[in-house]
Design a protein around this motif. Structure first.
Motif, PDB file in Angstrom:
ATOM      1  N   LEU A 194      18.686 -10.502  40.164  1.00 45.53           N
ATOM      2  CA  LEU A 194      19.501 -10.545  38.946  1.00 45.53           C
ATOM      3  C   LEU A 194      19.585 -11.967  38.399  1.00 45.53           C
ATOM      4  N   ASP A 195      19.662 -12.959  39.310  1.00 49.97           N
ATOM      5  CA  ASP A 195      19.768 -14.358  38.888  1.00 49.97           C
ATOM      6  C   ASP A 195      18.862 -15.213  39.760  1.00 49.97           C
ATOM      7  N   VAL A 196      18.041 -16.047  39.120  1.00 46.63           N
ATOM      8  CA  VAL A 196      17.092 -16.897  39.824  1.00 46.63           C
ATOM      9  C   VAL A 196      17.323 -18.347  39.401  1.00 46.63           C
ATOM     10  N   THR A 197      17.372 -19.258  40.381  1.00 48.09           N
ATOM     11  CA  THR A 197      17.568 -20.677  40.085  1.00 48.09           C
ATOM     12  C   THR A 197      16.267 -21.285  39.561  1.00 48.09           C
ATOM     13  N   GLU A 198      16.367 -22.511  39.061  1.00 47.53           N
ATOM     14  CA  GLU A 198      15.168 -23.215  38.589  1.00 47.53           C
ATOM     15  C   GLU A 198      14.178 -23.455  39.721  1.00 47.53           C
ATOM     16  N   GLU A 199      14.685 -23.502  40.963  1.00 48.74           N
ATOM     17  CA  GLU A 199      13.828 -23.716  42.129  1.00 48.74           C
ATOM     18  C   GLU A 199      13.158 -22.418  42.598  1.00 48.74           C
ATOM     19  N   GLY A 200      13.425 -21.312  41.912  1.00 53.97           N
ATOM     20  CA  GLY A 200      12.803 -20.043  42.273  1.00 53.97           C
ATOM     21  C   GLY A 200      13.528 -19.283  43.375  1.00 53.97           C
ATOM     22  N   ARG A 201      14.809 -19.545  43.549  1.00 49.55           N
ATOM     23  CA  ARG A 201      15.611 -18.831  44.551  1.00 49.55           C
ATOM     24  C   ARG A 201      16.475 -17.781  43.873  1.00 49.55           C
ATOM     25  N   VAL A 202      16.458 -16.583  44.428  1.00 51.07           N
ATOM     26  CA  VAL A 202      17.282 -15.486  43.925  1.00 51.07           C
ATOM     27  C   VAL A 202      18.659 -15.636  44.571  1.00 51.07           C
ATOM     28  N   THR A 203      19.689 -15.902  43.763  1.00 47.64           N
ATOM     29  CA  THR A 203      21.031 -16.126  44.293  1.00 47.64           C
ATOM     30  C   THR A 203      21.992 -14.976  43.976  1.00 47.64           C
ATOM     31  N   GLU A 204      21.571 -14.080  43.125  1.00 45.20           N
ATOM     32  CA  GLU A 204      22.350 -12.875  42.831  1.00 45.20           C
ATOM     33  C   GLU A 204      21.359 -11.733  42.709  1.00 45.20           C
ATOM     34  N   PHE A 205      21.652 -10.634  43.427  1.00 38.64           N
ATOM     35  CA  PHE A 205      20.688  -9.539  43.444  1.00 38.64           C
ATOM     36  C   PHE A 205      21.359  -8.223  43.799  1.00 38.64           C
ATOM     37  N   LEU A 206      20.603  -7.155  43.602  1.00 36.05           N
ATOM     38  CA  LEU A 206      21.006  -5.840  44.065  1.00 36.05           C
ATOM     39  C   LEU A 206      20.235  -5.563  45.347  1.00 36.05           C
ATOM     40  N   LEU A 207      20.944  -5.134  46.383  1.00 37.43           N
ATOM     41  CA  LEU A 207      20.297  -4.719  47.620  1.00 37.43           C
ATOM     42  C   LEU A 207      20.182  -3.209  47.565  1.00 37.43           C
ATOM     43  N   VAL A 208      18.974  -2.699  47.776  1.00 37.79           N
ATOM     44  CA  VAL A 208      18.696  -1.266  47.646  1.00 37.79           C
ATOM     45  C   VAL A 208      17.940  -0.785  48.888  1.00 37.79           C
ATOM     46  N   PRO A 209      17.984   0.519  49.172  1.00 38.32           N
ATOM     47  CA  PRO A 209      17.404   1.027  50.418  1.00 38.32           C
ATOM     48  C   PRO A 209      15.886   1.151  50.448  1.00 38.32           C
ATOM     49  N   TYR A 210      15.225   1.109  49.305  1.00 38.65           N
ATOM     50  CA  TYR A 210      13.773   1.267  49.313  1.00 38.65           C
ATOM     51  C   TYR A 210      13.142   0.391  48.241  1.00 38.65           C
ATOM     52  N   PHE A 211      11.883   0.033  48.479  1.00 39.82           N
ATOM     53  CA  PHE A 211      11.148  -0.849  47.573  1.00 39.82           C
ATOM     54  C   PHE A 211      10.980  -0.197  46.205  1.00 39.82           C
ATOM     55  N   GLY A 212      11.197  -0.973  45.172  1.00 38.87           N
ATOM     56  CA  GLY A 212      10.973  -0.496  43.807  1.00 38.87           C
ATOM     57  C   GLY A 212      12.178   0.141  43.161  1.00 38.87           C
ATOM     58  N   ALA A 213      13.258   0.350  43.911  1.00 33.73           N
ATOM     59  CA  ALA A 213      14.457   0.949  43.319  1.00 33.73           C
ATOM     60  C   ALA A 213      14.944   0.052  42.189  1.00 33.73           C
ATOM     61  N   CYS A 214      15.386   0.632  41.113  1.00 33.89           N
ATOM     62  CA  CYS A 214      15.898  -0.055  39.923  1.00 33.89           C
ATOM     63  C   CYS A 214      14.783  -0.533  38.994  1.00 33.89           C
ATOM     64  N   ILE A 215      13.547  -0.480  39.452  1.00 35.56           N
ATOM     65  CA  ILE A 215      12.464  -0.979  38.602  1.00 35.56           C
ATOM     66  C   ILE A 215      11.399   0.094  38.413  1.00 35.56           C
ATOM     67  N   HIS A 216      10.780   0.519  39.522  1.00 37.56           N
ATOM     68  CA  HIS A 216       9.649   1.455  39.432  1.00 37.56           C
ATOM     69  C   HIS A 216      10.089   2.902  39.283  1.00 37.56           C
TER      70      HIS A 216
END
Length: 172
Positions: free
Chosen positions: A88-110
């Motif tokens: 959800l949020d990525v720093t300038e250094e390329g670190r994800v500091t806010e995200f959704l944790l989901v049970p399987y790969f691709g959830a919320c996107i694919h």
């Protein structure tokens, strides 16, 4: 006097030492009387993989159950939960500091996002490097039974991550 203060200090801090991290499963986040989530749509034909990956650039799919019931007894528990990170949020250094944790790969996107009781909105000071997101992670911290909303999905739980590390199955 010093021994009394030391005994008092040890008594007050003992619950912190005794706090054990509970290994939580995704199924335990669904109340027993709630309907189980629909399984993710599998990709059996690898020729469809590029279509699924291209979906990342498109609009998010509609969520299955954006107000699914949660397990209130989990509120405040120190847990560790395995899952995949949807940034959800990525720093300038390329670190994800806010995200959704989901049970399987691709959830919320694919595929359509899982029910809200299968999504944890996580914040982390350290974060995770973007290039590591294709693998599962263990996320540890106090779980809050608290709804949140993002552009991708509704989450039924929240967590401030104290630890994030790669998932390794027990057979490894």
């Amino acid at each position: 006097m010093k021994s009394i203060l030391l005994a008092l200090l040890l008594t007050l801090s003992a619950p912190l030492w005794a706090a054990e991290v509970r290994e939580l499963t995704w199924a335990e986040m669904i109340p027993p009387d709630a309907p189980p989530p629909a399984p993710p749509a599998p990709i059996h034909d690898l020729s469809q993989l590029s279509d699924a990956l291209n979906a990342e650039a498109g609009p998010a799919a509609t969520q299955q159950s954006p107000a699914a019931p949660v397990v209130k007894a989990l509120d405040g528990q120190e847990v560790k939960l395995p899952g995949y990170i949807v940034p959800l949020d990525v720093t300038e250094e390329g670190r994800v500091t806010e995200f959704l944790l989901v049970p399987y790969f691709g959830a919320c996107i694919h595929v359509p996002p899982p029910p809200s009781n299968q999504i944890v909105h996580v914040k982390s000071e350290l974060g995770v490097l973007m290039d590591a997101l294709y693998q599962p992670f263990w996320i540890e911290g106090p779980l809050q039974v608290k709804a949140s909303s993002s552009e991708l999905a509704e989450a039924g739980y929240q967590m401030e991550a104290s630890k994030i590390y790669p998932y390794e199955s027990p057979s490894n």
